[in-house]
Design a protein around this motif. Structure first.
Motif, mmCIF file in Angstrom:
data_model
loop_
_atom_site.group_PDB
_atom_site.id
_atom_site.type_symbol
_atom_site.label_atom_id
_atom_site.label_comp_id
_atom_site.label_asym_id
_atom_site.label_seq_id
_atom_site.Cartn_x
_atom_site.Cartn_y
_atom_site.Cartn_z
ATOM 1 N N LEU A 207 0.863 -1.172 0.000
ATOM 2 C CA LEU A 207 0.000 0.000 0.000
ATOM 3 C C LEU A 207 0.895 1.215 0.000
ATOM 4 O O LEU A 207 1.801 1.331 0.839
ATOM 5 C CB LEU A 207 -0.910 -0.007 1.236
ATOM 6 N N MET A 208 0.670 2.118 -0.929
ATOM 7 C CA MET A 208 1.541 3.293 -1.045
ATOM 8 C C MET A 208 0.706 4.522 -1.351
ATOM 9 O O MET A 208 -0.430 4.417 -1.864
ATOM 10 C CB MET A 208 2.589 3.057 -2.126
ATOM 11 N N LEU A 209 1.278 5.636 -1.039
ATOM 12 C CA LEU A 209 0.654 6.895 -1.411
ATOM 13 C C LEU A 209 0.809 7.126 -2.896
ATOM 14 O O LEU A 209 1.682 6.547 -3.545
ATOM 15 C CB LEU A 209 1.293 8.051 -0.633
ATOM 16 N N SER A 210 -0.025 7.982 -3.443
ATOM 17 C CA SER A 210 0.027 8.248 -4.878
ATOM 18 C C SER A 210 1.312 8.946 -5.295
ATOM 19 O O SER A 210 1.611 9.019 -6.488
ATOM 20 C CB SER A 210 -1.186 9.078 -5.312
ATOM 21 N N ASP A 211 2.084 9.476 -4.318
ATOM 22 C CA ASP A 211 3.375 10.075 -4.659
ATOM 23 C C ASP A 211 4.514 9.058 -4.602
ATOM 24 O O ASP A 211 5.678 9.412 -4.784
ATOM 25 C CB ASP A 211 3.686 11.267 -3.747
ATOM 26 N N GLY A 212 4.190 7.761 -4.365
ATOM 27 C CA GLY A 212 5.188 6.704 -4.368
ATOM 28 C C GLY A 212 5.711 6.317 -3.004
ATOM 29 O O GLY A 212 6.578 5.432 -2.904
ATOM 30 N N THR A 213 5.221 6.927 -1.920
ATOM 31 C CA THR A 213 5.720 6.608 -0.580
ATOM 32 C C THR A 213 5.107 5.300 -0.086
ATOM 33 O O THR A 213 3.880 5.131 -0.092
ATOM 34 C CB THR A 213 5.388 7.742 0.404
ATOM 35 N N MET A 214 5.954 4.390 0.347
ATOM 36 C CA MET A 214 5.493 3.091 0.833
ATOM 37 C C MET A 214 4.936 3.227 2.235
ATOM 38 O O MET A 214 5.606 3.736 3.139
ATOM 39 C CB MET A 214 6.650 2.096 0.840
ATOM 40 N N LEU A 215 3.673 2.748 2.434
ATOM 41 C CA LEU A 215 3.056 2.761 3.759
ATOM 42 C C LEU A 215 3.150 1.391 4.437
ATOM 43 O O LEU A 215 3.383 1.301 5.643
ATOM 44 C CB LEU A 215 1.596 3.171 3.643
ATOM 45 N N MET A 216 2.935 0.326 3.646
ATOM 46 C CA MET A 216 3.015 -1.021 4.221
ATOM 47 C C MET A 216 3.292 -1.996 3.092
ATOM 48 O O MET A 216 2.814 -1.825 1.962
ATOM 49 C CB MET A 216 1.717 -1.393 4.936
ATOM 50 N N ARG A 217 4.081 -3.014 3.422
ATOM 51 C CA ARG A 217 4.392 -4.029 2.424
ATOM 52 C C ARG A 217 4.479 -5.394 3.092
ATOM 53 O O ARG A 217 4.954 -5.524 4.214
ATOM 54 C CB ARG A 217 5.724 -3.728 1.716
ATOM 55 N N ARG A 218 3.984 -6.377 2.358
ATOM 56 C CA ARG A 218 4.184 -7.773 2.751
ATOM 57 C C ARG A 218 5.004 -8.447 1.652
ATOM 58 O O ARG A 218 4.663 -8.318 0.476
ATOM 59 C CB ARG A 218 2.840 -8.479 2.891
ATOM 60 N N PRO A 219 6.081 -9.126 1.993
ATOM 61 C CA PRO A 219 6.621 -9.411 3.339
ATOM 62 C C PRO A 219 7.137 -8.140 4.014
ATOM 63 O O PRO A 219 7.744 -7.283 3.371
ATOM 64 C CB PRO A 219 7.751 -10.414 3.057
ATOM 65 N N TYR A 220 6.884 -8.067 5.328
ATOM 66 C CA TYR A 220 7.155 -6.841 6.063
ATOM 67 C C TYR A 220 8.639 -6.713 6.388
ATOM 68 O O TYR A 220 9.273 -7.634 6.857
ATOM 69 C CB TYR A 220 6.350 -6.824 7.361
ATOM 70 N N GLU A 221 9.155 -5.520 6.109
ATOM 71 C CA GLU A 221 10.483 -5.113 6.545
ATOM 72 C C GLU A 221 10.381 -3.650 6.924
ATOM 73 O O GLU A 221 9.945 -2.819 6.119
ATOM 74 C CB GLU A 221 11.523 -5.291 5.432
ATOM 75 N N ALA A 222 10.783 -3.317 8.149
ATOM 76 C CA ALA A 222 10.632 -1.944 8.641
ATOM 77 C C ALA A 222 11.359 -0.945 7.759
ATOM 78 O O ALA A 222 10.897 0.193 7.579
ATOM 79 C CB ALA A 222 11.157 -1.861 10.080
ATOM 80 N N LYS A 223 12.481 -1.376 7.166
ATOM 81 C CA LYS A 223 13.262 -0.426 6.371
ATOM 82 C C LYS A 223 12.571 -0.029 5.068
ATOM 83 O O LYS A 223 12.930 0.970 4.449
ATOM 84 C CB LYS A 223 14.631 -1.018 6.058
ATOM 85 N N THR A 224 11.570 -0.803 4.652
ATOM 86 C CA THR A 224 10.870 -0.457 3.409
ATOM 87 C C THR A 224 9.762 0.562 3.643
ATOM 88 O O THR A 224 9.288 1.176 2.683
ATOM 89 C CB THR A 224 10.263 -1.713 2.764
ATOM 90 N N ILE A 225 9.339 0.760 4.906
ATOM 91 C CA ILE A 225 8.272 1.705 5.197
ATOM 92 C C ILE A 225 8.815 3.121 5.043
ATOM 93 O O ILE A 225 9.824 3.493 5.644
ATOM 94 C CB ILE A 225 7.716 1.508 6.616
ATOM 95 N N GLY A 226 8.125 3.887 4.225
ATOM 96 C CA GLY A 226 8.527 5.279 4.016
ATOM 97 C C GLY A 226 9.413 5.509 2.809
ATOM 98 O O GLY A 226 9.642 6.660 2.433
#
Length: 513
Positions: A202-221
């Motif tokens: 799930l990401m914002l329309s400007d490309g910012t990552m909000l949540m991803r599976r498989p989860y890795e904290a470093k990918t958020i944002g």
């Protein structure tokens, strides 16, 4: 018939094996398409389910923010006692799981009201994106912020949803902002079955990552702007495609959609390896069975063809044995008569000469009585060899006619040529110098009768042989070891001069063929 053509058996088996293989390949291709179609249906259903869940919860939260703004506009609300005012401004949904605090900020970014406490916790939030976005854009509507952690802890990551508060004159009057913990999306994503290597983001329309599976904290944002997959996400409201993830470089089938009216993009992806893993297992089993079946078919066809070849060889050998004299290796009487009938028809059709030689070993009974049957057999072999060495043209036929008698068929050969061949055979046998004390010549000799048919001289092939036989008896009566032609044929050829020479001179040389 196919059984008479071993190579045809192999060819048919290859065609059959190819047809089976083609059917198997078509079946496997259809199974592969079915596997992809099932995967597409699955991720479409998952993306639709997640989109509706997220959209519903955001709508509920947004309604709560709108209710706060509407409450602030109601006359007398601000003069209510603090506990009652809290109940009027902040409904019960704000305290739901994963929902954070709701703040009312004034135009300077300071907290005026706090859904959790009264008096509100002091905070200045004028530098946050959820505040500046509303301050700088009067028609912004609902704004969803970039992820942040108020406590600085990974498990406290959240996003903020904000709406602008407008003054009666339309000026900026502050912001209503509420937070939503990202654990909500984490749990929602984990509840979906996507296979070992599936992903969801799930990401914002400007490309910012909000949540991803498989989860890795470093990918958020992180921001995905410029990546191949995100470029496809922003081109259409929804769609699907094959792509390789920029984060883990795994090839997947992606289905994406923009979430309702919110600036959010959801993608659900299944690894191509997961999509086809079951298909590969079945393809390996089916492919192995088909390969084994094809190999078996072709192998059996080759073995069958080999058996057919052996059978044909045996049949040819039997036919050859049936047409060959076992002692001398020459044709036997049956084969000679087949050739005679065929050549007779051809000679009559084309008006070409056809000559027959009948050869008989002189005094052979006496030879057998003196030297034994074994020596007699050796003598016959020698005579057969002399005949074969002088009858060399492809169309000529030499045969053992019976007992000590031999026959030679000479197509396209006139009387003179036949007499020459007969003389060569007679001389060759005499040259063997096979001792025969009972013979007047003291060596083994032969007598030769020659008959030639050309035109309407003979009524049938049998008459031609009878004429050669008659000439042979004349040669025997004339003293043996000589070549004599049928009288009528000789007279027709040269007025009887050749017969006179043959009768008077045993070693007469014949004319060339």
């Amino acid at each position: 018939m196919v059984t008479r053509r071993p190579n045809a058996v192999i060819g048919i088996s290859i065609v059959l094996a190819g047809a089976i293989l083609a059917i198997a390949v078509a079946l496997l291709a259809q199974m592969r398409m079915d596997a992809l179609r099932r995967a597409q249906d699955a991720i479409f259903n998952v993306s639709l389910l997640v989109e509706r869940d997220v959209s519903r919860n955001l709508e509920i939260y947004d309604l709560s923010l709108r209710a706060v703004i509407d409450g602030l506009k109601q006359p007398g609300v601000l003069e209510l006692p603090p506990q009652i005012r809290q109940m009027v401004l902040f409904d019960g949904s704000i305290s739901a799981k994963d929902m954070g605090s709701v703040f009312v900020l004034d135009e300077h970014g300071d907290v005026r009201f706090d859904s959790r406490e009264w008096p509100p916790r002091p905070a200045h939030l004028a530098d946050r994106d959820f505040f500046t976005a509303q301050r700088d854009a009067p028609d912004r509507g609902l704004y969803i912020s970039h992820p942040f952690s108020p406590s600085g802890k990974e498990e406290d990551l959240r996003i903020a949803l904000s709406r602008r508060i407008a003054r009666p004159d339309g000026g900026f009057g502050g912001v209503v902002v509420g937070t939503l913990r990202l654990t909500y999306f984490h749990r929602l994503f984990d509840g979906m079955k996507l296979g070992p290597s599936g992903s969801m983001a799930l990401m914002l329309s400007d490309g910012t990552m909000l949540m991803r599976r498989p989860y890795e904290a470093k990918t958020i944002g992180i921001n995905l702007t410029g990546t191949a997959n995100f470029s496809r996400f922003v081109q259409r409201p929804s769609g699907d495609f094959y792509g390789t993830a920029a984060i883990d470089h795994v090839e997947r089938w992606y289905a994406f959609r923009h979430i309702d009216i919110y600036p959010l993009i959801l993608d659900v992806a299944l690894s191509t390896n997961d999509i086809y893993i079951e298909w590969r297992r079945r393809a390996w089993i089916i492919g192995t069975l088909i390969a084994a079946l094809d190999v078996t078919i072709i192998t059996l066809a080759i073995l069958f063809a080999q058996q057919l070849r052996r059978r044909r060889a045996a049949e040819e050998e039997l036919r050859e044995l049936a047409r060959t004299d076992g002692l001398t290796g020459l044709n036997n009487r049956r084969a000679f008569e087949e050739h005679l009938n065929a050549e007779w028809r051809r000679a009559q059709r084309n008006d070409r000469p056809l000559s027959v030689l009948l050869i008989d070993v002189d005094n052979f009974k006496g030879f057998n009585d003196l030297y034994g049957h074994s020596a007699g057999d050796e003598a016959l072999v020698g005579v057969g060899r002399c005949i074969a060495q002088n009858v060399r043209r492809p169309g000529d036929t030499a045969a053992r006619y019976g007992g000590e008698e031999f026959a030679v068929l000479l197509p396209d050969t006139d009387a003179a040529g036949a007499l020459q061949i007969g003389e060569q055979i007679r001389a060759a046998v005499q040259a063997l110098q096979c001792r025969h004390v009972a013979s007047a010549h003291h060596v083994l000799t032969v007598s030769v009768g020659v008959a030639t048919a050309q035109g309407a001289g003979f009524a049938s092939s049998r008459a031609l042989v009878d004429a050669a036989d008659h000439a042979l008896y004349r040669a025997k009566d004339a003293g043996r070891n000589r070549v004599l032609a049928d009288e009528e044929a000789v007279d027709a050829a040269d007025g009887g001069e050749a017969a006179d020479r043959a009768l008077s001179t045993p070693d007469t040389e014949g004319r060339t063929r």
